[in-house]
Design a protein around this motif. Structure first.
Motif, PDB file in Angstrom:
ATOM      1  N   GLY A 186      52.667  39.622  42.443  1.00  0.00           N
ATOM      2  CA  GLY A 186      53.098  40.794  41.684  1.00  0.00           C
ATOM      3  C   GLY A 186      52.488  40.873  40.299  1.00  0.00           C
ATOM      4  N   LEU A 187      51.384  40.166  40.095  1.00  0.00           N
ATOM      5  CA  LEU A 187      50.704  40.140  38.801  1.00  0.00           C
ATOM      6  C   LEU A 187      49.337  40.802  38.927  1.00  0.00           C
ATOM      7  N   SER A 188      48.653  40.962  37.794  1.00  0.00           N
ATOM      8  CA  SER A 188      47.340  41.596  37.815  1.00  0.00           C
ATOM      9  C   SER A 188      46.357  40.801  36.968  1.00  0.00           C
ATOM     10  N   LEU A 189      45.094  41.057  37.214  1.00  0.00           N
ATOM     11  CA  LEU A 189      44.040  40.436  36.421  1.00  0.00           C
ATOM     12  C   LEU A 189      44.146  40.865  34.964  1.00  0.00           C
ATOM     13  N   ALA A 190      44.566  42.114  34.731  1.00  0.00           N
ATOM     14  CA  ALA A 190      44.713  42.606  33.361  1.00  0.00           C
ATOM     15  C   ALA A 190      45.736  41.774  32.587  1.00  0.00           C
ATOM     16  N   GLU A 191      46.790  41.336  33.266  1.00  0.00           N
ATOM     17  CA  GLU A 191      47.801  40.510  32.591  1.00  0.00           C
ATOM     18  C   GLU A 191      47.220  39.151  32.216  1.00  0.00           C
ATOM     19  N   ALA A 192      46.404  38.579  33.100  1.00  0.00           N
ATOM     20  CA  ALA A 192      45.749  37.306  32.775  1.00  0.00           C
ATOM     21  C   ALA A 192      44.794  37.488  31.603  1.00  0.00           C
ATOM     22  N   ARG A 193      44.116  38.631  31.566  1.00  0.00           N
ATOM     23  CA  ARG A 193      43.202  38.898  30.447  1.00  0.00           C
ATOM     24  C   ARG A 193      43.960  39.008  29.130  1.00  0.00           C
ATOM     25  N   ARG A 194      45.154  39.602  29.180  1.00  0.00           N
ATOM     26  CA  ARG A 194      45.941  39.714  27.956  1.00  0.00           C
ATOM     27  C   ARG A 194      46.349  38.345  27.437  1.00  0.00           C
ATOM     28  N   VAL A 195      46.648  37.424  28.374  1.00  0.00           N
ATOM     29  CA  VAL A 195      46.957  36.059  27.953  1.00  0.00           C
ATOM     30  C   VAL A 195      45.743  35.446  27.257  1.00  0.00           C
ATOM     31  N   LEU A 196      44.565  35.641  27.865  1.00  0.00           N
ATOM     32  CA  LEU A 196      43.334  35.135  27.234  1.00  0.00           C
ATOM     33  C   LEU A 196      43.127  35.736  25.857  1.00  0.00           C
ATOM     34  N   ALA A 197      43.338  37.049  25.749  1.00  0.00           N
ATOM     35  CA  ALA A 197      43.134  37.728  24.473  1.00  0.00           C
ATOM     36  C   ALA A 197      44.075  37.164  23.408  1.00  0.00           C
TER      37      ALA A 197
END
Length: 201
Positions: A186-197
C-alpha cells in the motif's frame, strides 16, 4: 489541494483577463499542456477539482475532457513570481492530447520511475490476465519480497563479476520488483523518495 487559492491576488490585467496555465502530470512531472484561465475558469477548477480553462476558440469555459472523459484531476496549483502564470499539477484520466498522446508536447520529458510506479498501481487495481505484475500480486507479499531479495543478490553479483550492461539490467529488475513490493504494502515509490529527500544534508 489549496481550494482557498487567492484568485484576486493574480495579475489578471496584464493579459486581458487571461493567464497562461501550464499543466504538469503530478506523478511523472511531464508537461501535459498549456491552456488559458479566466477568473471564472480558475474558480470552477478549484470548486470542482477538475481543470477548467477559458477556451478562446469557443469563447466559453471548457473543462478538459468534458467530451472525451479524459479529465485532469487537480492536485496542486501555484502562481509564478510575477503572479501572471499558473502551474497546475494534475492526474490525467487518459491521454491529454487530442492526438491520443499523453502530452500535447510529443517529446516532453517525464520521470520514468514515476510512470512505472503508476503502471504498477494500475496493474494492482485491474489485475489484467497474462500480466507478470498481476501474477506477482496474486502470489502475495512474501513471494514479492523473495523476488526483491533475489534481484538484490543478482545486482550485487553483476556489480562484482559482470559488465555494465548486465549491472544495469539487474538494477532495472531490482527497481521494478521493489516498486511492486511497495505497492503490495500500500506504499509508493514517491513515498520512498520523500524519505530520501528528508535525509539530504
Amino acid at each position: 489541494m489549496n481550494r482557498n487559492f487567492a484568485i484576486e491576488s493574480l495579475a489578471w490585467d496584464k493579459q486581458g483577463g487571461l493567464l497562461p496555465a501550464i499543466v504538469q502530470d503530478a506523478d511523472s512531472l511531464r508537461v501535459l499542456m498549456l491552456g488559458y484561465m479566466s477568473r471564472e475558469a480558475l474558480a470552477a477548477t478549484l470548486v470542482s477539482g477538475r481543470v477548467t480553462f477559458f477556451s478562446r476558440s469557443k469563447n466559453r469555459l471548457w473543462t478538459k475532457g468534458e467530451r472525451s472523459g479524459h479529465v485532469l484531476e487537480l492536485v496542486a496549483i501555484e502562481a509564478d513570481c510575477d503572479a501572471d502564470t499558473l502551474l497546475l499539477q494534475a492526474r490525467p484520466a487518459g491521454p491529454t492530447c487530442h492526438l491520443g498522446r499523453a502530452s500535447c508536447f510529443a517529446g516532453a520529458p517525464g520521470d520514468g520511475l514515476a510512470e512505472l510506479d503508476a503502471l504498477i498501481a494500475r496493474r494492482e487495481r485491474e489485475r489484467p490476465p497474462g500480466s507478470y505484475t498481476s501474477q506477482l500480486f496474486a502470489a502475495g507479499t512474501r513471494r514479492i519480497a523473495q523476488k526483491v531479495g533475489e534481484e538484490g543478490v543478482e545486482t550485487a553479483l553483476a556489480a562484482v563479476v559482470q559488465g555494465d550492461t548486465a549491472l544495469l539490467g539487474e538494477a532495472a529488475d531490482l527497481l521494478y520488483h521493489l516498486t511492486v513490493l511497495l505497492r503490495a504494502r500500500g506504499l509508493s515509490l514517491a513515498e520512498a523518495r520523500r524519505v530520501l529527500a528528508g535525509r539530504r544534508g
